[in-house]
Design an enzyme around this catalytic site. Structure first.
Site, PDB file in Angstrom:
ATOM      1  N   GLY A  80      48.937  41.346  45.247  1.00 36.41           N
ATOM      2  CA  GLY A  80      49.123  39.981  44.775  1.00 36.41           C
ATOM      3  C   GLY A  80      48.179  38.946  45.342  1.00 36.41           C
ATOM      4  N   LEU A  81      47.122  39.356  46.040  1.00 31.82           N
ATOM      5  CA  LEU A  81      46.145  38.413  46.582  1.00 31.82           C
ATOM      6  C   LEU A  81      44.809  38.501  45.855  1.00 31.82           C
ATOM      7  CD1 LEU A  81      46.840  38.822  50.404  1.00 31.82           C
ATOM      8  CD2 LEU A  81      47.768  37.113  48.828  1.00 31.82           C
ATOM      9  N   SER A  82      44.797  39.177  44.722  1.00 33.24           N
ATOM     10  CA  SER A  82      43.614  39.330  43.884  1.00 33.24           C
ATOM     11  C   SER A  82      42.502  40.102  44.568  1.00 33.24           C
ATOM     12  CB  SER A  82      43.091  37.976  43.406  1.00 33.24           C
ATOM     13  OG  SER A  82      42.228  38.161  42.311  1.00 33.24           O
ATOM     14  N   SER A  83      42.868  41.223  45.169  1.00 31.00           N
ATOM     15  CA  SER A  83      41.843  42.101  45.720  1.00 31.00           C
ATOM     16  C   SER A  83      40.949  42.651  44.615  1.00 31.00           C
ATOM     17  CB  SER A  83      42.487  43.249  46.498  1.00 31.00           C
ATOM     18  OG  SER A  83      43.358  44.001  45.672  1.00 31.00           O
ATOM     19  N   SER A  84      41.461  42.740  43.380  1.00 32.27           N
ATOM     20  CA  SER A  84      40.645  43.253  42.275  1.00 32.27           C
ATOM     21  C   SER A  84      39.495  42.304  41.958  1.00 32.27           C
ATOM     22  CB  SER A  84      41.505  43.479  41.034  1.00 32.27           C
ATOM     23  OG  SER A  84      42.166  42.292  40.646  1.00 32.27           O
ATOM     24  N   ALA A  85      39.768  41.001  41.856  1.00 34.01           N
ATOM     25  CA  ALA A  85      38.687  40.036  41.629  1.00 34.01           C
ATOM     26  C   ALA A  85      37.759  39.986  42.834  1.00 34.01           C
ATOM     27  CB  ALA A  85      39.261  38.651  41.347  1.00 34.01           C
TER      28      ALA A  85
ATOM     29  N   ASP B  88      41.671  33.640  39.544  1.00 37.41           N
ATOM     30  CA  ASP B  88      41.295  34.466  40.691  1.00 37.41           C
ATOM     31  C   ASP B  88      39.812  34.329  41.042  1.00 37.41           C
ATOM     32  OD1 ASP B  88      43.928  35.213  40.567  1.00 37.41           O
ATOM     33  OD2 ASP B  88      43.539  37.178  39.685  1.00 37.41           O
TER      34      ASP B  88
END
Length: 429
Positions: free
Chosen positions: A157-162, A205
């Site tokens: 939920g901390l936008s590690s993907s972006a 993000d």
């Protein structure tokens, strides 16, 4: 308040600063051991480095994909990426959090659908998507990179993907001398998520990560793809950002997130048709007064689920405006109340939250010193965030982690709570 357009600086503008991976305390810490480890895995003593922060969004939940206003900030926890130019022209990507190696030739990636059908490690789609989309805008053929990444709390939920997508973009840009401006970075990350990973997200993000500025919130206009940094009020009490993780992660493409995005679009189309307007795909494209009138008068033409989605969008953009005023005046009590209200609406009107995440949020809200809290990210399983008075921060962290572990002993090993601060955005260094 006037909107400031993002700068036209390219990859060369990324400042050479480093603030570390963060730990349970989350303040900027030395990460020489992390750098040494990644350098050894990459097989070079002098790699290039990208620091790509994670982000939090205290207000503006689930509205960026509808063209609504959001508040975000980069945080001190981040992805650290070591890179160098590839020796054989192929991209070779490794991660400390996933097994194996992703290897591909940029010129032979093919389409997103072909890459998805090709199988292999799903996490490699972020690197392939970033490379394929950069290939479209590069004035010359791209040379490959070898890269290895590490990051604090991947997923959740901390936008590690972006964060990791932007790190790949920055590494490719540096190796190839491609000058990307801020909008291009944001668009590359959004399109990678939309087209290659299958998540219908907006720009919250990547904009928060690219535009991050320490001790500021970003007021992001998702319609104009622009943002302005907001300094906190002079009388703002000292605080920390609290991040509590359930220990559970989900792939957004496998949750109901995309369906909810489509329901928002369906609500927009229904309101537009009722008002005799042309084709509209986002709630933010409708006149605000029209949406307010429909919700106040409860005219009955909207299906109940579509009315809930529209209500969340409309009320959340009002909370963002109120939040800006509270932030700039230093009123964290009001700001925290707005965060609590945002989470209630996310739960009731956007229908997110797992039992574990709902209980975690309740624990945070009740904790002494916490001004307010809300689900982070899509809000289906991973994290909740809060603002906490600095003098109570460590006690709150320990209390929340302990109480949640007592309620969910099966998750206690993976669940944890930590403290971070706002940080500067994507950078080389």
């Amino acid at each position: 308040m006037p909107q400031l357009e993002v700068s036209d600086g390219g990859s060369g503008r990324l400042p050479s600063r480093h603030f570390g991976l963060g730990n349970a305390d989350g303040r900027s810490t030395s990460s020489e051991a992390d750098r040494d480890r990644l350098s050894r895995r990459l097989g070079t003593s002098d790699p290039g480095w990208v620091i790509s922060p994670y982000r939090v969004c205290p207000l503006g939940a689930h509205v960026d994909h509808q063209g609504g206003p959001v508040l975000g900030t980069a945080i001190t926890a981040h992805t650290l990426l070591a890179f160098r130019e590839s020796r054989d022209g192929n991209c070779r990507i490794r991660s400390e959090h996933y097994p194996g190696e992703v290897v591909f030739d940029i010129d032979k990636i093919g389409s997103a659908a072909q890459a998805q059908r090709g199988g292999g490690d799903a996490w490699g789609l972020y690197a392939k998507g970033a490379a394929a989309l950069m290939r479209e805008i590069s004035p010359r053929p791209l040379r490959g990179v070898e890269a290895c990444s590490s990051g604090f709390l991947p997923g959740g939920g901390l936008s590690s993907s972006a964060s990791i997508t932007l790190a790949y973009c920055a590494a490719l840009a540096a190796v190839n001398g491609v000058d990307l401006d801020d909008r291009q970075y944001v668009d590359l990350a959004r399109r990678t998520e939309n087209e290659w990973v299958g998540v219908a997200c907006g720009i919250l993000d990547p904009a928060s990560i690219v535009g991050g500025l320490r001790d500021h919130l970003l007021s992001i206009d998702t319609q104009k793809v622009s943002w302005v940094p907001l300094a906190k009020g002079a009388m703002t009490p000292s605080f920390r950002i609290l991040v509590a993780y359930t220990g559970m992660s989900r792939n957004l493409g496998e949750t109901g997130f995309n369906r909810r995005v489509e329901e928002c679009a369906a609500a927009a189309r229904s309101i537009a048709a009722h008002a005799g307007l042309g084709e509209v795909e986002r709630l933010g494209d409708l006149p605000e007064a029209l949406v307010e009138q429909v919700l106040e008068q409860r005219l009955g033409f909207l299906e109940p689920v579509l009315e809930r989605r529209a209500r969340h969008f409309h009320e959340e953009r009002l909370r963002v405006r109120q939040g800006i005023a509270a932030w700039e005046s230093g009123d964290l009590k009001t700001f925290g109340t707005l965060m609590n209200d945002s989470c209630r609406s996310s739960r009731e009107n956007f229908e997110t939250g797992s039992p574990e995440l709902i209980d975690l949020h309740a624990i945070m809200r009740a904790c002494d010193g916490v001004y307010g809290a809300r689900f982070s990210g899509a809000g289906f399983a991973g994290c909740a965030i809060g603002l906490v008075a600095e003098e109570r921060a460590e006690a709150a962290r320990q209390s929340i982690e302990g109480e949640f572990g007592n309620q969910y002993p099966a998750l206690a090993k993976d669940a944890h709570c930590f403290l971070v601060d706002s940080d500067d955005g994507l950078r080389l260094g």
